[in-house]
Design a protein around this motif. Structure first.
Motif, PDB file in Angstrom:
ATOM      1  N   ALA A 235       0.828  -1.209   0.000  1.00  0.00           N
ATOM      2  CA  ALA A 235       0.000   0.000   0.000  1.00  0.00           C
ATOM      3  C   ALA A 235       0.869   1.269   0.000  1.00  0.00           C
ATOM      4  CB  ALA A 235      -0.917  -0.002   1.223  1.00  0.00           C
ATOM      5  N   PRO A 236       0.371   2.364  -0.599  1.00  0.00           N
ATOM      6  CA  PRO A 236       1.097   3.636  -0.560  1.00  0.00           C
ATOM      7  C   PRO A 236       1.265   4.135   0.878  1.00  0.00           C
ATOM      8  CG  PRO A 236      -0.736   3.719  -2.111  1.00  0.00           C
ATOM      9  CD  PRO A 236      -0.894   2.463  -1.338  1.00  0.00           C
ATOM     10  N   LEU A 237       2.356   4.844   1.115  1.00  0.00           N
ATOM     11  CA  LEU A 237       2.667   5.367   2.445  1.00  0.00           C
ATOM     12  C   LEU A 237       2.607   6.887   2.458  1.00  0.00           C
ATOM     13  CD1 LEU A 237       5.838   3.240   3.335  1.00  0.00           C
ATOM     14  CD2 LEU A 237       3.538   2.902   4.235  1.00  0.00           C
ATOM     15  N   VAL A 238       2.071   7.426   3.542  1.00  0.00           N
ATOM     16  CA  VAL A 238       2.163   8.857   3.842  1.00  0.00           C
ATOM     17  C   VAL A 238       3.082   8.977   5.045  1.00  0.00           C
ATOM     18  CG1 VAL A 238       0.883  10.888   4.585  1.00  0.00           C
ATOM     19  CG2 VAL A 238      -0.121   9.348   2.899  1.00  0.00           C
ATOM     20  N   TRP A 239       4.166   9.706   4.894  1.00  0.00           N
ATOM     21  CA  TRP A 239       5.193   9.766   5.940  1.00  0.00           C
ATOM     22  C   TRP A 239       4.963  10.988   6.829  1.00  0.00           C
ATOM     23  CZ3 TRP A 239       8.486   5.868   6.945  1.00  0.00           C
ATOM     24  CH2 TRP A 239       9.451   6.090   7.930  1.00  0.00           C
ATOM     25  N   LEU A 240       4.723  10.738   8.113  1.00  0.00           N
ATOM     26  CA  LEU A 240       4.446  11.786   9.089  1.00  0.00           C
ATOM     27  C   LEU A 240       5.743  12.248   9.739  1.00  0.00           C
ATOM     28  CD1 LEU A 240       2.325  13.440  10.693  1.00  0.00           C
ATOM     29  CD2 LEU A 240       2.168  11.490  12.277  1.00  0.00           C
ATOM     30  N   GLU A 241       5.937  13.565   9.787  1.00  0.00           N
ATOM     31  CA  GLU A 241       7.149  14.134  10.366  1.00  0.00           C
ATOM     32  C   GLU A 241       6.809  15.033  11.549  1.00  0.00           C
ATOM     33  OE1 GLU A 241       8.632  16.128   6.933  1.00  0.00           O
ATOM     34  OE2 GLU A 241       9.530  14.315   6.063  1.00  0.00           O
ATOM     35  N   ASP A 242       7.751  15.154  12.475  1.00  0.00           N
ATOM     36  CA  ASP A 242       7.619  16.095  13.593  1.00  0.00           C
ATOM     37  C   ASP A 242       9.007  16.334  14.166  1.00  0.00           C
ATOM     38  OD1 ASP A 242       6.454  17.816  15.361  1.00  0.00           O
ATOM     39  OD2 ASP A 242       5.171  16.324  16.344  1.00  0.00           O
ATOM     40  N   SER A 243       9.129  17.399  14.957  1.00  0.00           N
ATOM     41  CA  SER A 243      10.431  17.723  15.541  1.00  0.00           C
ATOM     42  C   SER A 243      10.806  16.699  16.609  1.00  0.00           C
ATOM     43  CB  SER A 243      10.391  19.122  16.163  1.00  0.00           C
ATOM     44  OG  SER A 243       9.590  19.112  17.338  1.00  0.00           O
ATOM     45  N   PHE A 244      12.095  16.585  16.852  1.00  0.00           N
ATOM     46  CA  PHE A 244      12.587  15.648  17.863  1.00  0.00           C
ATOM     47  C   PHE A 244      12.014  15.989  19.234  1.00  0.00           C
ATOM     48  CE2 PHE A 244      15.757  14.107  20.949  1.00  0.00           C
ATOM     49  CZ  PHE A 244      15.868  12.793  20.543  1.00  0.00           C
ATOM     50  N   ASP A 245      11.993  17.279  19.592  1.00  0.00           N
ATOM     51  CA  ASP A 245      11.486  17.694  20.915  1.00  0.00           C
ATOM     52  C   ASP A 245      10.011  17.339  21.076  1.00  0.00           C
ATOM     53  OD1 ASP A 245      13.944  18.644  21.648  1.00  0.00           O
ATOM     54  OD2 ASP A 245      13.490  20.757  21.246  1.00  0.00           O
ATOM     55  N   ASN A 246       9.215  17.558  20.029  1.00  0.00           N
ATOM     56  CA  ASN A 246       7.792  17.209  20.087  1.00  0.00           C
ATOM     57  C   ASN A 246       7.603  15.709  20.281  1.00  0.00           C
ATOM     58  OD1 ASN A 246       7.001  19.838  19.761  1.00  0.00           O
ATOM     59  ND2 ASN A 246       6.339  19.622  17.637  1.00  0.00           N
ATOM     60  N   ARG A 247       8.425  14.939  19.605  1.00  0.00           N
ATOM     61  CA  ARG A 247       8.338  13.486  19.718  1.00  0.00           C
ATOM     62  C   ARG A 247       8.677  13.031  21.134  1.00  0.00           C
ATOM     63  NH1 ARG A 247      12.555  11.649  16.001  1.00  0.00           N
ATOM     64  NH2 ARG A 247      11.882   9.571  16.606  1.00  0.00           N
ATOM     65  N   VAL A 248       9.701  13.609  21.719  1.00  0.00           N
ATOM     66  CA  VAL A 248      10.081  13.253  23.101  1.00  0.00           C
ATOM     67  C   VAL A 248       8.936  13.571  24.050  1.00  0.00           C
ATOM     68  CG1 VAL A 248      11.617  13.830  25.031  1.00  0.00           C
ATOM     69  CG2 VAL A 248      12.566  13.481  22.729  1.00  0.00           C
ATOM     70  N   GLN A 249       8.311  14.737  23.902  1.00  0.00           N
ATOM     71  CA  GLN A 249       7.220  15.133  24.792  1.00  0.00           C
ATOM     72  C   GLN A 249       5.994  14.244  24.603  1.00  0.00           C
ATOM     73  OE1 GLN A 249       7.349  17.326  27.369  1.00  0.00           O
ATOM     74  NE2 GLN A 249       9.535  17.372  26.819  1.00  0.00           N
ATOM     75  N   ARG A 250       5.749  13.829  23.369  1.00  0.00           N
ATOM     76  CA  ARG A 250       4.599  12.949  23.114  1.00  0.00           C
ATOM     77  C   ARG A 250       4.819  11.576  23.758  1.00  0.00           C
ATOM     78  NH1 ARG A 250       4.290  13.844  18.100  1.00  0.00           N
ATOM     79  NH2 ARG A 250       2.543  15.289  18.055  1.00  0.00           N
ATOM     80  N   ILE A 251       6.040  11.059  23.642  1.00  0.00           N
ATOM     81  CA  ILE A 251       6.353   9.761  24.255  1.00  0.00           C
ATOM     82  C   ILE A 251       6.309   9.862  25.775  1.00  0.00           C
ATOM     83  CG2 ILE A 251       8.184   8.037  24.567  1.00  0.00           C
ATOM     84  CD1 ILE A 251       8.982   8.644  21.633  1.00  0.00           C
ATOM     85  N   LEU A 252       6.806  10.965  26.309  1.00  0.00           N
ATOM     86  CA  LEU A 252       6.737  11.189  27.760  1.00  0.00           C
ATOM     87  C   LEU A 252       5.277  11.139  28.228  1.00  0.00           C
ATOM     88  CD1 LEU A 252       8.132  12.052  30.462  1.00  0.00           C
ATOM     89  CD2 LEU A 252       7.743  14.430  29.744  1.00  0.00           C
ATOM     90  N   LYS A 253       4.399  11.793  27.490  1.00  0.00           N
ATOM     91  CA  LYS A 253       2.974  11.789  27.859  1.00  0.00           C
ATOM     92  C   LYS A 253       2.376  10.388  27.743  1.00  0.00           C
ATOM     93  CE  LYS A 253      -1.524  13.817  26.717  1.00  0.00           C
ATOM     94  NZ  LYS A 253      -2.204  12.524  26.588  1.00  0.00           N
ATOM     95  N   ASP A 254       2.633   9.719  26.602  1.00  0.00           N
ATOM     96  CA  ASP A 254       2.019   8.406  26.360  1.00  0.00           C
ATOM     97  C   ASP A 254       2.526   7.349  27.336  1.00  0.00           C
ATOM     98  OD1 ASP A 254       0.581   9.426  24.257  1.00  0.00           O
ATOM     99  OD2 ASP A 254       1.863   8.579  22.689  1.00  0.00           O
ATOM    100  N   TYR A 255       3.826   7.272  27.498  1.00  0.00           N
ATOM    101  CA  TYR A 255       4.434   6.135  28.192  1.00  0.00           C
ATOM    102  C   TYR A 255       4.692   6.366  29.676  1.00  0.00           C
ATOM    103  CZ  TYR A 255       5.240   4.070  23.572  1.00  0.00           C
ATOM    104  OH  TYR A 255       5.084   3.535  22.313  1.00  0.00           O
ATOM    105  N   VAL A 256       4.643   7.618  30.112  1.00  0.00           N
ATOM    106  CA  VAL A 256       4.872   7.889  31.536  1.00  0.00           C
ATOM    107  C   VAL A 256       3.622   8.512  32.173  1.00  0.00           C
ATOM    108  CG1 VAL A 256       6.307   9.077  33.246  1.00  0.00           C
ATOM    109  CG2 VAL A 256       7.359   8.164  31.152  1.00  0.00           C
TER     110      VAL A 256
END
Length: 367
Positions: A235-256
């Motif tokens: 299937a075709p892919l749509v590649w989602l991008e975000d800044s490193f800092d945003n990704r760290v904060q999102r993981i902090l929220k989700d996993y902690v």
């Protein structure tokens, strides 16, 4: 209810209340969302009747069943079924094949003054309908996959779309080694049933294409249905991008932060127990990828994680968790995803941050 496709469609689309009269062990292996298990026989009773059937035949088994479920036991179960029927006058009852068990329940209810419909074909026919629904959708609806590095918010894109299927939501798992929730995952059959019902709703709404997250075959303990997974590979892919800092904060929220809230719900008024459960969850998740990390890197991450947990326990501050999250992204997840993308590059049809990706996918769905 007749055993036909249109009837089954309405059952699931209208969320008709369902009373499952199979034994508890059968219900636990696989059921339908919202179905309530009020069995004709317990697991032990069913086992005894089954053994009798094999050794002495159907009539002896039926006689034993009436013996086991008689008197006060029968009265209590009929009362339970009556209560369900009163609470859900528009519902249906079913057993495995729509045969003897559901007929008996229906008959005993009628004798108690309650006329209540049953599903002809039972669980087996409804399950077959859902399998066929999913397989037909795979044939009829083009798929697009949302891909991207860990923490870019792929699930946020999925939930923002009208034509998406939420594999991780139905599997009750975030799809990574840290992806477990505080409560268990559904059975494989329950996962497949929920997925197929979502497909049914999407197609009823007129959606002509489907968007999913780019997943591996296994989501925690649930497996993506094989035919669906095969189609996803091309299937075709749509590649989602975000800044490193945003990704760290999102993981902090989700996993902690969010995981702490989940464990707090499981251990109300026991904050220390909830925190210990969170600690065990995080350290256990890290342990599961120990071999892939290598001994030295694992020890470094375990030390960072343990220090962050100690600070959190003492002060409630979760910011120190960013240390191990940053290291894990830089040294484990990002290189792994970069390698995976290199093999998928030809399938990428669009790249961008969240707003642009959602806009692109909505525009594509409207054509």
């Amino acid at each position: 209810m007749r055993s036909n496709t249109e009837d089954f469609r309405r059952l699931f689309l209208d969320q008709v209340p369902l009373m499952d009269v199979r034994a508890p062990v059968e219900h636990a292996k696989g059921a339908f969302p919202g179905a309530v298990n009020h069995p004709l026989m317990t697991d032990v009773e069913r086992q005894k009747v089954g053994t009798c059937y094999k050794q002495q035949g159907q009539q002896a088994a039926i006689a034993l069943g009436h013996q086991l479920v008689g008197g006060k036991v029968k009265a209590a179960r009929v009362e339970q079924w009556q209560a369900f029927a009163r609470a859900h006058p528009n519902g249906y009852l079913y057993c495995f094949r729509g045969g003897l068990r559901s007929q008996i329940v229906q008959q005993w209810l009628a004798e108690a003054g309650v006329e209540y419909p049953r599903v002809i074909g039972g669980y087996k026919a409804m399950r077959r309908f859902l399998i066929d629904t999913l397989e037909q959708a795979i044939v009829d609806c083009p798929l697009l996959l949302v891909a991207g590095l860990t923490g870019t918010g792929k699930t946020e894109v999925i939930t923002a779309l009208d034509n998406s299927l939420d594999l991780e939501g139905h599997a009750h798992h975030r799809g990574s080694s840290f992806g477990r929730h505080a409560t268990p995952q559904p059975s494989q059959i329950d996962f497949e049933n929920r997925l197929a019902i979502e497909v049914l709703h999407r197609r009823e709404a007129g959606e002509r294409s489907l968007v999913l997250e780019d997943e591996g075959r296994i989501v925690g303990s649930c497996s993506v249905p094989l035919e669906l997974y095969r189609v996803m590979q091309d299937a075709p892919l749509v590649w989602l991008e975000d800044s490193f800092d945003n990704r760290v904060q999102r993981i902090l929220k989700d996993y902690v932060v969010d995981m702490q809230a989940e464990f707090a719900l499981l251990h109300p008024d026991q904050p220390e127990q909830a925190f210990q459960a969170l600690s065990a969850h995080l350290l256990g998740s890290l342990q599961r990828i120990r071999k892939r990390l290598g001994g030295e890197r694992y020890q470094q991450l375990e030390r960072l994680m343990s220090d962050a947990l100690a600070i959190q326990q003492h002060s409630g501050d979760v910011s120190d968790h960013c240390g191990w999250i940053e290291t894990l992204l830089n040294e484990y997840y990002d290189p792994m995803y970069a390698y995976q993308r290199s093999g998928k590059e030809a399938r990428v049809v669009f790249s961008g941050e969240q707003v642009a990706v959602i806009e692109y996918l909505r525009e594509r769905a409207s054509h």
